[in-house]
Each structure stands twice: as C-alpha cells, then as structure tokens.
Design a protein around this motif. Structure first.
Motif, PDB file in Angstrom:
ATOM      1  N   ILE A  13     -40.499  16.739 -16.333  1.00  0.00           N
ATOM      2  CA  ILE A  13     -40.372  15.308 -15.687  1.00  0.00           C
ATOM      3  C   ILE A  13     -40.879  15.602 -14.207  1.00  0.00           C
ATOM      4  O   ILE A  13     -40.513  16.404 -13.638  1.00  0.00           O
ATOM      5  CB  ILE A  13     -38.772  15.056 -15.676  1.00  0.00           C
ATOM      6  N   ILE A  14     -41.616  14.244 -13.841  1.00  0.00           N
ATOM      7  CA  ILE A  14     -42.361  14.657 -12.432  1.00  0.00           C
ATOM      8  C   ILE A  14     -41.510  13.622 -11.535  1.00  0.00           C
ATOM      9  O   ILE A  14     -41.035  12.446 -11.812  1.00  0.00           O
ATOM     10  CB  ILE A  14     -43.777  14.077 -12.718  1.00  0.00           C
ATOM     11  N   ALA A  43     -53.244  20.036 -14.439  1.00  0.00           N
ATOM     12  CA  ALA A  43     -52.504  19.737 -13.084  1.00  0.00           C
ATOM     13  C   ALA A  43     -51.560  20.825 -12.470  1.00  0.00           C
ATOM     14  O   ALA A  43     -50.567  20.505 -12.558  1.00  0.00           O
ATOM     15  CB  ALA A  43     -52.285  18.487 -12.976  1.00  0.00           C
ATOM     16  N   TYR A  44     -51.939  21.985 -12.599  1.00  0.00           N
ATOM     17  CA  TYR A  44     -51.098  23.385 -12.169  1.00  0.00           C
ATOM     18  C   TYR A  44     -49.930  23.089 -13.169  1.00  0.00           C
ATOM     19  O   TYR A  44     -48.874  23.434 -12.702  1.00  0.00           O
ATOM     20  CB  TYR A  44     -50.846  23.161 -10.829  1.00  0.00           C
ATOM     21  N   GLY A  45     -50.348  23.029 -14.399  1.00  0.00           N
ATOM     22  CA  GLY A  45     -48.947  23.002 -15.317  1.00  0.00           C
ATOM     23  C   GLY A  45     -48.247  21.702 -15.389  1.00  0.00           C
ATOM     24  O   GLY A  45     -47.395  21.883 -16.144  1.00  0.00           O
ATOM     25  N   HIS A  46     -48.500  20.881 -14.416  1.00  0.00           N
ATOM     26  CA  HIS A  46     -47.617  19.625 -14.560  1.00  0.00           C
ATOM     27  C   HIS A  46     -48.012  18.423 -15.359  1.00  0.00           C
ATOM     28  O   HIS A  46     -47.338  17.496 -15.713  1.00  0.00           O
ATOM     29  CB  HIS A  46     -47.561  19.022 -13.008  1.00  0.00           C
ATOM     30  N   GLY A  47     -49.171  18.601 -16.027  1.00  0.00           N
ATOM     31  CA  GLY A  47     -49.656  17.523 -16.929  1.00  0.00           C
ATOM     32  C   GLY A  47     -50.661  16.805 -16.346  1.00  0.00           C
ATOM     33  O   GLY A  47     -50.524  15.835 -15.455  1.00  0.00           O
ATOM     34  N   TYR A 350     -48.208  30.536  -9.025  1.00  0.00           N
ATOM     35  CA  TYR A 350     -49.020  29.800  -9.561  1.00  0.00           C
ATOM     36  C   TYR A 350     -49.042  30.093 -10.971  1.00  0.00           C
ATOM     37  O   TYR A 350     -49.619  29.082 -11.778  1.00  0.00           O
ATOM     38  CB  TYR A 350     -50.392  30.315  -8.781  1.00  0.00           C
ATOM     39  N   GLU A 351     -49.036  31.313 -11.391  1.00  0.00           N
ATOM     40  CA  GLU A 351     -49.075  31.946 -12.659  1.00  0.00           C
ATOM     41  C   GLU A 351     -47.950  31.247 -13.473  1.00  0.00           C
ATOM     42  O   GLU A 351     -48.138  30.836 -14.738  1.00  0.00           O
ATOM     43  CB  GLU A 351     -48.948  33.516 -12.760  1.00  0.00           C
ATOM     44  N   PHE A 352     -46.632  31.090 -12.820  1.00  0.00           N
ATOM     45  CA  PHE A 352     -45.412  30.590 -13.667  1.00  0.00           C
ATOM     46  C   PHE A 352     -45.894  29.082 -13.902  1.00  0.00           C
ATOM     47  O   PHE A 352     -45.671  28.614 -15.033  1.00  0.00           O
ATOM     48  CB  PHE A 352     -44.234  30.550 -12.745  1.00  0.00           C
ATOM     49  N   LEU A 353     -46.448  28.396 -13.075  1.00  0.00           N
ATOM     50  CA  LEU A 353     -46.700  26.767 -13.095  1.00  0.00           C
ATOM     51  C   LEU A 353     -47.786  26.524 -14.126  1.00  0.00           C
ATOM     52  O   LEU A 353     -47.292  25.932 -15.040  1.00  0.00           O
ATOM     53  CB  LEU A 353     -47.054  26.209 -11.969  1.00  0.00           C
ATOM     54  N   ILE A 354     -48.925  27.310 -14.270  1.00  0.00           N
ATOM     55  CA  ILE A 354     -49.987  26.957 -15.244  1.00  0.00           C
ATOM     56  C   ILE A 354     -49.476  27.553 -16.481  1.00  0.00           C
ATOM     57  O   ILE A 354     -50.228  27.189 -17.463  1.00  0.00           O
ATOM     58  CB  ILE A 354     -51.127  27.567 -14.743  1.00  0.00           C
TER      59      ILE A 354
END
Length: 359
Positions: A13-14, A43-47, A350-354
């Motif tokens: 959820i953004i 988008a860096y894992g955000h969709g 960064y790694e966690f997000l993607i």
C-alpha cells in the motif's frame, strides 16, 4: 471476511501524501531541473505500475529505468511519458528505436555502432561518461570521439551527457569532488547539451544540473546514514511511502516446551499463542530476521518465532487479544519502517526493498 483464508499473502500500500511530499522536496532541491525519477527494479520494489501512475498524476512526464524491458512496460502504462534507459540497449531490443519517446544510452563505441546500424529514424541518445564507477561509460580519451561522431550523424539527437556518482553518499570520499569537477569542465565544453549526474545523494547535497534522477529518496528512504544526518541537521526529513501488510492464516495454542519451525530453533518457555502468516523468504522476508524480527497486530509488536520459511512465518501473538484468521498484520508501516527492519539485523535497505514480492 474474518475467519476465512486470506486471498493474498503480502500487499503493498503506497502512501500518496508522502510520495508527493518527497517529490516536492526534490523540486525544492532542484528547482530548475527536469526530474526523471528512477523506476528500475519494479520501482525499487514498490510497484512500477502504481508508482509511475502516481508520479505522472503529480505532473512528471520523464522517467528513468535500467533496462529496455522496463521501458517497454512503462510506455504501455503511460501513453505519453518519456523514458530514458540507463543501460546500453541490446540487439534484441532494437525495435524500440522506432519510438521517439525513448532515450537510449551510448556508453561505448560499440553502442554507437549498434544503434547507427539498426535505425533509419532519428533517435534520442545520452552519452555516458565514466569516472570511478567503471560500470558503464566512456573514459576521457574516448568521450570526445564518440560525441563528435554523434553530433555529425543526422540519425542522432544528443539530448544529454550523463554520469553516475560512485561516492556521493559519502562526504569523506574525495572521488566525488573530483568527479564533479570533471563534469563541470565538460559542461563548459558542451554548452548546448544537457547534463545529468545527480542521484538521490547528490540531489540532497545540492548538486542539480539540467536533469536529476532521484532514486531511493523518491520512496522516502535515505541513500546513506551520512546523507540522513546531513538533511536532518537542516530539519529536512524524507517520509517513507511503503506499507506492507499480510494476514493471519492460522492461529495455534502452544505449550511450554513446544518447538517452532525448521531445526527447532525456538522452544516455547511458557504457554504461547502463535499465528501463522503466509509470507516467507520467497516474498523477500530475509531469513536473518528469524527469531529477531517482528510484525504488528493492532499496533502491538509480535516477535518472529523460529526460522522464516519459504512461504510462512510464525509470530507470537500472546499479547494481542482476539486474533482471528484473516486479521491484518503489519510488516512495514506506521510502527516500523524498512530501514528499522534492516538495521536490526544488518540488512542493506535497497536489497530489502527490491526483494519484496507481493501477490
């Protein structure tokens, strides 16, 4: 509906307000620049879809991606956006040269030759200058040669000269100062060409040329602890946009001595109520969070019990009353941010997000 098995395992959820807030900060830091947010790696894992649409609705029309396949996706999502590809194109993606909304990267003489041979229409290009990074780009001795080839070739429209700082997130690293000095000299030489060099850290440090490429700061995360400290001392704060939720899949009553998970790494020291979640390392939940990390239910923290599985995680819900199958569980949100999760076990944000993989 409560009591039913959840239809999704992990949901992104953004926070739209925070996204706008971060974008407004970029605009203040780079008021005269074209803002081309980096949407690579989903988008860096955000969709990619949701983030690109939100940014487009906030007035942005130019975006940056790493590869041609991402550009193809983006131009199907947004019919009139402009996309710059930050990696050299391969021969398999030459069909994209027919699209005037895409800007291609030339980082070697070979890149120039591939594009020159493959297109009959005029294409937009950016030439990549390499200093320190040694990933893509032309060194000083080859840069002028390739630029002159492009300027003399009617097939090409040289939109920008680009580069990427290797050490803008570290104030003690003097490579950044030398890199910036080299770019300023190039800018004096090629006055009619736009320049782009600034990633998130450089933008935060006040470096903004014709085009800026905000990456992780768009999503409300700091590029480094040094940059965070630098901004916070100036009373400037980024706001994370990410919320990650899952749902309770099962509830179990455990007694003292019961073991949890693979290899029995957790043994109950007392009567414990546990919840099973349909989220695991397949979804990007790092196994180093086993027996250490936590989730939240109704703003109450629930510790991870045992090892994180591929598709499941078990948490202690003893402190939460009335938990049922289908109840919402927060991983990232108002109670803990992605950086707080990462700092707990030494993960790279960064790694966690993607690595986030919802369904």
């Amino acid at each position: 509906m409560k009591g039913n098995q959840p239809s999704w395992t992990l949901k992104i959820i953004i926070n739209r307000e925070n996204l706008k807030y971060n974008l407004d900060l970029v605009k203040k830091m780079a008021p005269k620049s074209i803002i081309a947010p980096v949407l690579k790696s989903n988008a860096y894992g955000h969709g990619l879809r949701d983030i690109s649409i939100e940014l487009y609705n906030l007035g942005l029309k130019t975006f940056s991606v790493a590869f041609a396949y991402e550009a193809k996706k983006l131009i199907t999502i947004l019919s009139d956006c402009r996309v710059q590809i930050l990696s050299p194109i391969t021969t398999e993606d030459i069909d994209l040269t027919n699209n005037p909304r895409i800007m291609f990267l030339i980082a070697s003489l070979k890149d120039y030759e591939i594009l020159n041979k493959s297109t009959s229409t005029k294409i937009n290009v950016s030439v990549k200058y390499n200093y320190g990074m040694n990933r893509y780009g032309l060194n000083n001795k080859d840069l002028d040669k390739v630029i002159q080839l492009i300027l003399r070739n009617k097939k090409f429209n040289l939109v920008s000269i680009s580069t990427h700082f290797s050490s803008s997130n570290s104030f003690a690293n003097k490579d950044f100062d030398q890199h910036l000095s080299n770019i300023k000299k190039l800018k004096l030489k090629y006055k009619d060409v736009m320049f782009q060099c600034s990633n998130s850290a450089a933008i935060c440090r006040g470096i903004a040329m014709d085009i800026v490429r905000p990456g992780i700061m768009t999503y409300g995360c700091y590029p480094s602890a040094e940059v965070k400290s630098y901004l916070n001392k100036k009373n400037i704060y980024l706001k994370p946009i990410l919320n990650l939720n899952t749902k309770v899949s099962a509830v179990r009553d455990l007694k003292k001595g019961d073991k949890v998970g693979y290899s029995s790494t957790y043994v109950c020291t007392k009567k414990t109520k546990a919840a099973v979640l349909n989220i695991g390392y397949y979804n990007g939940l790092d196994r180093r969070l086993s027996n250490k990390g936590k989730f939240y239910i109704n703003n109450i923290h629930c510790k991870i019990l045992g090892r994180i599985c591929m598709n499941n995680t078990i948490i202690d819900i003893s402190k939460v009353k009335g938990v049922s199958v289908g109840d919402k569980v927060e991983l990232v949100g108002k109670n803990q941010t992605s950086i707080e999760i990462c700092e707990e076990v030494g993960l790279y944000e960064y790694e966690f997000l993607i690595g986030i993989r919802p369904n």
